[in-house]
Design a protein around this motif. Structure first.
Motif, PDB file in Angstrom:
ATOM      1  N   TYR A  96      -4.655  -5.955  14.168  1.00 33.05           N
ATOM      2  CA  TYR A  96      -4.258  -6.489  12.866  1.00 33.05           C
ATOM      3  C   TYR A  96      -3.506  -5.453  12.034  1.00 33.05           C
ATOM      4  N   GLU A  97      -3.910  -4.167  12.142  1.00 31.22           N
ATOM      5  CA  GLU A  97      -3.267  -3.137  11.323  1.00 31.22           C
ATOM      6  C   GLU A  97      -1.819  -2.855  11.731  1.00 31.22           C
ATOM      7  N   LYS A  98      -1.372  -3.418  12.871  1.00 33.91           N
ATOM      8  CA  LYS A  98       0.022  -3.281  13.290  1.00 33.91           C
ATOM      9  C   LYS A  98       0.750  -4.621  13.302  1.00 33.91           C
ATOM     10  N   ARG A  99       0.086  -5.643  12.819  1.00 36.18           N
ATOM     11  CA  ARG A  99       0.612  -7.001  12.908  1.00 36.18           C
ATOM     12  C   ARG A  99       1.893  -7.180  12.090  1.00 36.18           C
ATOM     13  N   GLY A 100       1.945  -6.559  10.906  1.00 31.85           N
ATOM     14  CA  GLY A 100       3.122  -6.694  10.060  1.00 31.85           C
ATOM     15  C   GLY A 100       4.375  -6.166  10.730  1.00 31.85           C
ATOM     16  N   PHE A 101       4.244  -5.044  11.426  1.00 36.46           N
ATOM     17  CA  PHE A 101       5.405  -4.456  12.108  1.00 36.46           C
ATOM     18  C   PHE A 101       5.908  -5.380  13.212  1.00 36.46           C
TER      19      PHE A 101
ATOM     20  N   THR B 213      13.026  -8.586   6.172  1.00 37.82           N
ATOM     21  CA  THR B 213      12.275  -8.548   7.425  1.00 37.82           C
ATOM     22  C   THR B 213      11.977  -7.116   7.840  1.00 37.82           C
ATOM     23  N   LEU B 214      12.990  -6.249   7.753  1.00 38.16           N
ATOM     24  CA  LEU B 214      12.803  -4.839   8.114  1.00 38.16           C
ATOM     25  C   LEU B 214      11.837  -4.159   7.150  1.00 38.16           C
ATOM     26  N   LEU B 215      11.904  -4.541   5.875  1.00 39.02           N
ATOM     27  CA  LEU B 215      10.979  -3.989   4.890  1.00 39.02           C
ATOM     28  C   LEU B 215       9.538  -4.330   5.275  1.00 39.02           C
ATOM     29  N   THR B 216       9.333  -5.575   5.692  1.00 39.52           N
ATOM     30  CA  THR B 216       8.003  -5.981   6.157  1.00 39.52           C
ATOM     31  C   THR B 216       7.566  -5.155   7.355  1.00 39.52           C
ATOM     32  N   ALA B 217       8.469  -5.011   8.310  1.00 38.79           N
ATOM     33  CA  ALA B 217       8.132  -4.315   9.556  1.00 38.79           C
ATOM     34  C   ALA B 217       7.696  -2.875   9.301  1.00 38.79           C
ATOM     35  N   PHE B 218       8.317  -2.222   8.323  1.00 38.15           N
ATOM     36  CA  PHE B 218       8.096  -0.790   8.178  1.00 38.15           C
ATOM     37  C   PHE B 218       7.180  -0.376   7.039  1.00 38.15           C
ATOM     38  N   ILE B 219       6.861  -1.281   6.100  1.00 37.39           N
ATOM     39  CA  ILE B 219       5.962  -0.838   5.029  1.00 37.39           C
ATOM     40  C   ILE B 219       4.754  -1.745   4.803  1.00 37.39           C
TER      41      ILE B 219
ATOM     42  N   ARG C 106      -1.378  -7.276  -0.191  1.00 37.33           N
ATOM     43  CA  ARG C 106      -0.666  -6.664  -1.315  1.00 37.33           C
ATOM     44  C   ARG C 106       0.841  -6.899  -1.194  1.00 37.33           C
ATOM     45  N   SER C 107       1.344  -6.837   0.033  1.00 34.24           N
ATOM     46  CA  SER C 107       2.773  -7.085   0.261  1.00 34.24           C
ATOM     47  C   SER C 107       3.150  -8.506  -0.151  1.00 34.24           C
ATOM     48  N   VAL C 108       2.308  -9.459   0.221  1.00 31.51           N
ATOM     49  CA  VAL C 108       2.570 -10.856  -0.141  1.00 31.51           C
ATOM     50  C   VAL C 108       2.565 -11.020  -1.658  1.00 31.51           C
TER      51      VAL C 108
ATOM     52  N   VAL D  17       7.437 -13.128   5.584  1.00 27.25           N
ATOM     53  CA  VAL D  17       7.111 -12.514   6.871  1.00 27.25           C
ATOM     54  C   VAL D  17       5.769 -11.791   6.784  1.00 27.25           C
ATOM     55  N   SER D  18       5.490 -11.179   5.633  1.00 29.43           N
ATOM     56  CA  SER D  18       4.181 -10.538   5.446  1.00 29.43           C
ATOM     57  C   SER D  18       3.067 -11.576   5.515  1.00 29.43           C
ATOM     58  N   PHE D  19       3.319 -12.755   4.926  1.00 31.49           N
ATOM     59  CA  PHE D  19       2.302 -13.799   4.967  1.00 31.49           C
ATOM     60  C   PHE D  19       2.114 -14.338   6.386  1.00 31.49           C
TER      61      PHE D  19
END
Length: 391
Positions: A130-135, A266-272, A280-282, A322-324
């Motif tokens: 889960y901790e790598k799911r966003g990337f 999308t890239l912002l989601t992948a990397f942060i 928090r991102s959502v 994408v974060s969601f």
């Protein structure tokens, strides 16, 4: 015999999944800009082409049934079935270009996309912590921006060279390549909650899924954010044309700007997103997109400001969306594909409502009312997110 490197295997799976989704997304989106040309070339009305688009979108209402099958029988099988439908649909239109074949072909393509997307996201989520799911989900979602920045321009080039039937054959060929690649690259699986030894009742399973508050929170969130975005999306071209007297070509360039914004989000989601947390991102993405919506009417006569705000709207929307999606993959782990399908279904309903509201508000009250509704929809989405996290 040497064992295969699991990292290389996963990169291979990510590559084929991203390419497959780019082809599927292009098959859905390319009719929009080329609708007038396609209608003239096939000798059918614009209404017929837009009806085919509507049929393609309407397949989202079947997604939940298909995704339950994926959770039960295995994600790879449904992914392969989805790509097979894409190939069949494109071949039907290319071989016999007419109104009826276009309707059937776009229905099959839409069905294929709605089978493939939740299944591949569920499959990858099984393999990734889960901790790598966003990337990982973020990298896969590059396919949406790629369909705008690469897929649609390429289709335009192919149509110019070879005529109206050529893109259908091209997409069928690309779909077949993806089908073979998925067959070879993706390991067989049993889905998320197969229960192979038990009888299965779709409607009973639906009732059990919708008893959970987290599901209703997801439904509301998907509906409101999609309503807000499409409410604005359907009128932004008219707004630019009226406010700044832009030509069709210039508005087309604005569409490319949206593609760049989607890619950036999308890239912002992948990397942060994994670093600061998906929830928090959502939250921040919804807040910032709401602010961007609210500021659009005050852009005045400044084209630079208008384009900057347009970029911000779609950047933040794509970022939180994408974060969601990444967040959503862990809300119902035993029914991942079903959970993703619930979101896609609610988002599709929101898009229909947004398109309807946007046109009415634009004609009666102008861009200010449109942006107010989009911003208010974001507030309701935040309440929905709170319902999910309290479940």
């Amino acid at each position: 015999m040497a064992k295969k490197n699991p990292d290389k295997q996963f990169v291979n799976i990510m590559a084929t999944s991203t390419l497959s989704r780019t082809v599927l997304n292009t098959s859905r989106r390319f009719l929009y800009p080329f609708a007038p040309f396609i209608s003239r070339s096939l000798g059918i009305s614009m209404t017929a082409v837009t009806s085919a688009i509507a049929v393609n979108q309407a397949t989202s209402f079947l997604t939940i049934f298909l995704s339950m099958a994926a959770d039960r029988t295995g994600y790879k099988r449904v992914m392969l079935a989805g790509l097979s439908l894409l190939v069949a649909g494109m071949l039907i239109v290319g071989s016999l270009p007419c109104y009826y074949s276009l309707m059937v072909g776009m229905f099959l393509c839409g069905l294929g996309k709605n089978m493939f997307d939740p299944s591949v996201q569920a499959f990858v989520s099984q393999k990734v912590p889960y901790e790598k799911r966003g990337f990982v989900i973020g990298i896969m979602e590059i396919s949406w921006a790629a369909s705008t920045l690469v897929g649609i321009p390429l289709i335009g080039f192919i149509i110019d060279l070879y005529g109206v039937r050529s893109p259908f054959f091209f997409l069928a060929g690309m779909g077949f390549i993806c089908l073979v690649w998925v067959f070879l690259a993706v390991q067989p699986d049993s889905g998320g909650n197969p229960d192979k030894g038990k009888s299965f009742d779709f409607f009973k399973n639906i009732r059990s899924v919708f008893k959970k508050k987290v599901v209703w929170g997801t439904v509301c969130f998907g509906f409101f954010v999609s309503l807000g975005n499409d409410n604005f999306f359907v009128v932004y071209g008219a707004w630019l044309e009226k406010e700044f007297s832009l030509s069709i070509v210039a508005i087309g360039i604005g569409t490319c700007l949206i593609g760049l914004a989607e890619l950036s989000g999308t890239l912002l989601t992948a990397f942060i997103s994994d670093r600061i947390g998906l929830k928090r991102s959502v939250t921040w993405g919804v807040v910032l997109s709401g602010i961007a919506y609210a500021m659009v009417p005050v852009a005045g006569k400044s084209l630079v400001a208008a384009l900057a705000l347009l970029f911000a709207v779609f950047l933040f929307f794509e970022y939180f969306l994408v974060s969601f999606l990444s967040f959503c993959t862990e809300l119902l782990p035993e029914n991942r594909a079903t959970m993703m399908a619930v979101f896609f279904l609610s988002a599709g309903t929101g898009r229909v409502a947004g398109a309807f509201c946007g046109g009415i508000l634009w004609n009666t009250s102008g861009i200010g009312a449109v942006c107010i509704l989009s911003a208010v929809s974001g507030i309701f989405a935040l309440f929905s997110l709170a319902l999910i996290t309290k479940s």
